[in-house]
Design an enzyme around this catalytic site. Structure first.
Site, mmCIF file in Angstrom:
data_model
loop_
_atom_site.group_PDB
_atom_site.id
_atom_site.type_symbol
_atom_site.label_atom_id
_atom_site.label_comp_id
_atom_site.label_asym_id
_atom_site.label_seq_id
_atom_site.Cartn_x
_atom_site.Cartn_y
_atom_site.Cartn_z
ATOM 1 N N HIS A 32 12.382 -6.889 6.016
ATOM 2 C CA HIS A 32 11.824 -5.603 5.803
ATOM 3 C C HIS A 32 12.928 -4.722 6.729
ATOM 4 O O HIS A 32 12.842 -4.877 8.088
ATOM 5 C CB HIS A 32 10.545 -5.635 6.375
ATOM 6 C CG HIS A 32 9.754 -4.247 6.159
ATOM 7 N ND1 HIS A 32 8.521 -3.945 5.801
ATOM 8 C CD2 HIS A 32 10.168 -2.959 6.281
ATOM 9 C CE1 HIS A 32 8.122 -2.810 5.837
ATOM 10 N NE2 HIS A 32 9.299 -2.039 6.083
ATOM 11 N N CYS A 37 4.719 -8.680 9.902
ATOM 12 C CA CYS A 37 3.407 -7.704 9.815
ATOM 13 C C CYS A 37 3.312 -7.122 11.268
ATOM 14 O O CYS A 37 2.855 -7.745 12.095
ATOM 15 C CB CYS A 37 2.326 -8.145 9.259
ATOM 16 S SG CYS A 37 1.005 -6.923 9.126
ATOM 17 N N ASN A 44 13.639 -5.670 1.741
ATOM 18 C CA ASN A 44 12.339 -5.112 1.315
ATOM 19 C C ASN A 44 12.267 -3.841 2.098
ATOM 20 O O ASN A 44 12.902 -3.588 3.186
ATOM 21 C CB ASN A 44 11.310 -5.981 1.738
ATOM 22 C CG ASN A 44 9.904 -5.454 1.816
ATOM 23 O OD1 ASN A 44 9.332 -5.441 2.896
ATOM 24 N ND2 ASN A 44 9.417 -5.028 0.844
ATOM 25 N N GLY A 45 11.408 -2.761 1.715
ATOM 26 C CA GLY A 45 11.195 -1.497 2.459
ATOM 27 C C GLY A 45 11.456 -0.132 1.970
ATOM 28 O O GLY A 45 11.434 0.896 2.479
ATOM 29 N N ARG A 92 4.727 -1.085 -1.753
ATOM 30 C CA ARG A 92 3.789 -0.045 -2.423
ATOM 31 C C ARG A 92 4.404 0.659 -3.564
ATOM 32 O O ARG A 92 3.532 1.276 -4.383
ATOM 33 C CB ARG A 92 4.032 1.238 -1.179
ATOM 34 C CG ARG A 92 3.131 0.885 -0.232
ATOM 35 C CD ARG A 92 3.744 1.636 1.115
ATOM 36 N NE ARG A 92 5.048 1.420 1.490
ATOM 37 C CZ ARG A 92 5.790 2.379 1.796
ATOM 38 N NH1 ARG A 92 5.372 3.601 1.552
ATOM 39 N NH2 ARG A 92 7.147 2.147 2.037
ATOM 40 N N PRO A 104 4.181 -9.406 -0.518
ATOM 41 C CA PRO A 104 2.753 -9.698 -0.042
ATOM 42 C C PRO A 104 2.197 -8.557 0.718
ATOM 43 O O PRO A 104 2.909 -7.639 1.474
ATOM 44 C CB PRO A 104 2.949 -10.836 1.106
ATOM 45 C CG PRO A 104 4.458 -10.491 1.525
ATOM 46 C CD PRO A 104 5.011 -10.077 0.132
#
Length: 500
Positions: free
Chosen positions: A181, A114, A212-213, A241, A16
């Protein structure tokens, strides 16, 4: 997991991303090989006010806010693979939103990672990490309240032990998976990802863990995805990204040239009428350090998807798509609307479209209505415009002598919508509208009807002009014809109007 439910085991997912994870990017990621795609975080308070609208023109399902903004748009292509991520701090509101979108998505995710203010204010996003009781309440409410898999996405806590305990507690709520993350709440992309934390979590729970990350330092190509999976011991991998910069990272065939990826993205943006500023933002993210190149400057200067398409040499594709969408719109409207006058409150409506080819180049229905109003010594017609959010079509209402008229069909431009409203008014009153083949009504002088300007015809002098320019010129120069009809007596249509 029951048959037909989305699985989070051994998948690669589009993460997301705010302003990036809209429909064009999600479809692009699926095309290139992503197994699952997440939408951008959408705030529960805003979503709870939305209305679900089936957009038959775009063939999408839109969730439209009270101010007509489309908050979330999805389509059949992604229905069984899109995860709806929400920002929430309230179990009841979270359930309301989940039930609103339940028929149109494959799973529900809660953002708990987030760190940005827009997410953390009100206790959402990473702010939830300090309130495990609320995390548990939200997830249990969703797991028991909807038929879809429920997941959440977190960041790691200050200690490995705290992180493991939190994820174990999350597992007990019945969620289908948890995305981790591998950074602390105050860390940013420049900081290295903590693979050891993700690995410890993966070993501590039985549900799939989605790592993630790693976009900046570990995942640059498709082959790196499996390396990251192995380094974390996770079942699955989620990319943000790396996918934003070039979505073909999902393809095992190797990365595609960025130009090809941007063109594929733009075609989806045009096809699904993506907001131009969102389209521009995503393309600029892909351009990265080339954003000041000649192409980048064209993209930054563009204000519409048409102008962006021109920058990429896709004018023909844009035009063909607009014609296809308009044809679909026309077919839907012509099959469902009556062609006789209907009273809608204080407005008289008809299913009428303005077909430019049915009128001489120098004549428009608006011109005829203006001339007739002046001849009958009425105030100039007043046009009011509205725009529909889901497809940005226009509808105009014209007021003449205190009465309102509009077409029940929506038009692709403001000028065409005003012309359609003028046609409705003229037809209801029985006044000529200037169509090709109509008997000369005397409303417009012969010189204007023949388009003579300084000895040449209007058609000859404007052949290379855009239709919109022709309309503008004819409507602003109509005063030249008024003097021929100043002393004309009121006609029967005025009486009809006054009696309506």
């Amino acid at each position: 997991m029951a048959a037909g439910r989305l699985s989070f085991t051994k998948i690669t997912a589009l993460a997301p991303m705010v302003r990036v994870g809209t429909l064009p990017m999600r479809l692009l990621a699926l095309d290139y090989g992503a197994d699952v795609v997440y939408c951008e975080e959408l705030i529960d308070i805003k979503m709870a006010k939305c209305q679900r609208v089936v957009n038959e023109v775009l063939q999408t399902v839109d969730f439209v806010a009270p101010d007509d903004r489309v908050m979330f748009r999805t389509c059949e292509r992604e229905k069984d693979r899109v995860v709806f991520q929400m920002g929430t701090a309230d179990p009841d509101r979270a359930l309301t939103v989940a039930r609103l979108v339940e028929k149109d998505v494959a799973a529900i995710d809660v953002n708990m990672g987030c760190p940005k203010e827009y997410s953390t204010k009100g206790g959402m996003g990473a702010a939830l990490l300090s309130d495990p009781d609320k995390i548990e309440a939200i997830l249990k409410k969703l797991v028991t309240g909807v038929s879809l898999p429920v997941t959440c996405k977190i960041r790691i806590l200050p200690s490995l032990e705290e992180t493991v305990r939190l994820v174990q507690r999350i597992e007990r709520t019945g969620v289908a998976a948890v995305a981790v993350h591998g950074r602390f709440k105050d860390e940013r992309p420049r900081h290295p990802v903590h693979c050891d934390y993700i690995q410890a979590v993966s070993q501590a729970v039985s549900i799939p863990v989605i790592a993630n990350g790693a976009s900046l330092d570990l995942v640059k190509t498709n082959a790196d995805i499996d390396e990251f999976r192995r380094a974390t011991g996770a079942s699955s991998v989620m990319l943000a990204r790396a996918a934003m910069w070039n979505a073909s990272v999902f393809s095992c065939q190797g990365p595609l040239p960025l130009e090809k990826v941007m063109e594929d993205y733009l075609k989806y943006a045009v096809r699904y009428d993506n907001h131009a500023f969102n389209t521009k933002y995503c393309l600029c993210q892909m351009l990265r350090d080339k954003v000041e190149s000649p192409l980048g400057k064209l993209v930054q200067a563009a204000q519409t998807n048409a102008e962006i398409s021109e920058a990429y040499g896709l004018q023909e594709f844009y035009q063909e798509t607009q014609e296809e969408l308009q044809a679909r719109r026309d077919a839907l409207q012509s099959g469902s609307q009556p062609d006789r006058p209907v009273t809608d409150g204080d407005v008289t409506t008809m299913a009428v479209k303005f077909e430019r080819r049915e009128y001489p180049p120098q004549i428009t229905p608006k011109m005829f209505l203006l001339e007739w109003s002046r001849r009958e010594k009425l105030e100039q017609p007043l046009y009011e415009m509205v725009q529909r959010a889901q497809d940005r079509a226009f509808q105009s209402t014209v007021t003449v002598a205190g009465r309102k008229f509009r077409s029940s069909l929506w038009e692709k431009s403001k000028k065409f919508a005003e012309q359609a409203a003028a046609i409705v008014c003229l037809r209801v009153l029985g006044v000529p509208e200037g169509r090709i083949g109509e008997e000369d009504s005397g409303l417009v002088c012969k010189r204007k009807r023949e388009g003579k300007v300084n000895g040449t015809t209007e058609g000859e002098s404007s052949r290379k002009r855009h239709v919109a320019d022709i309309l503008q010129e004819t409507e602003t120069s109509v005063a030249a014809a008024v003097m021929n009809n100043e002393n004309h007596k009121p006609s029967t249509p005025l009486k009809q109007l006054q009696s309506l």
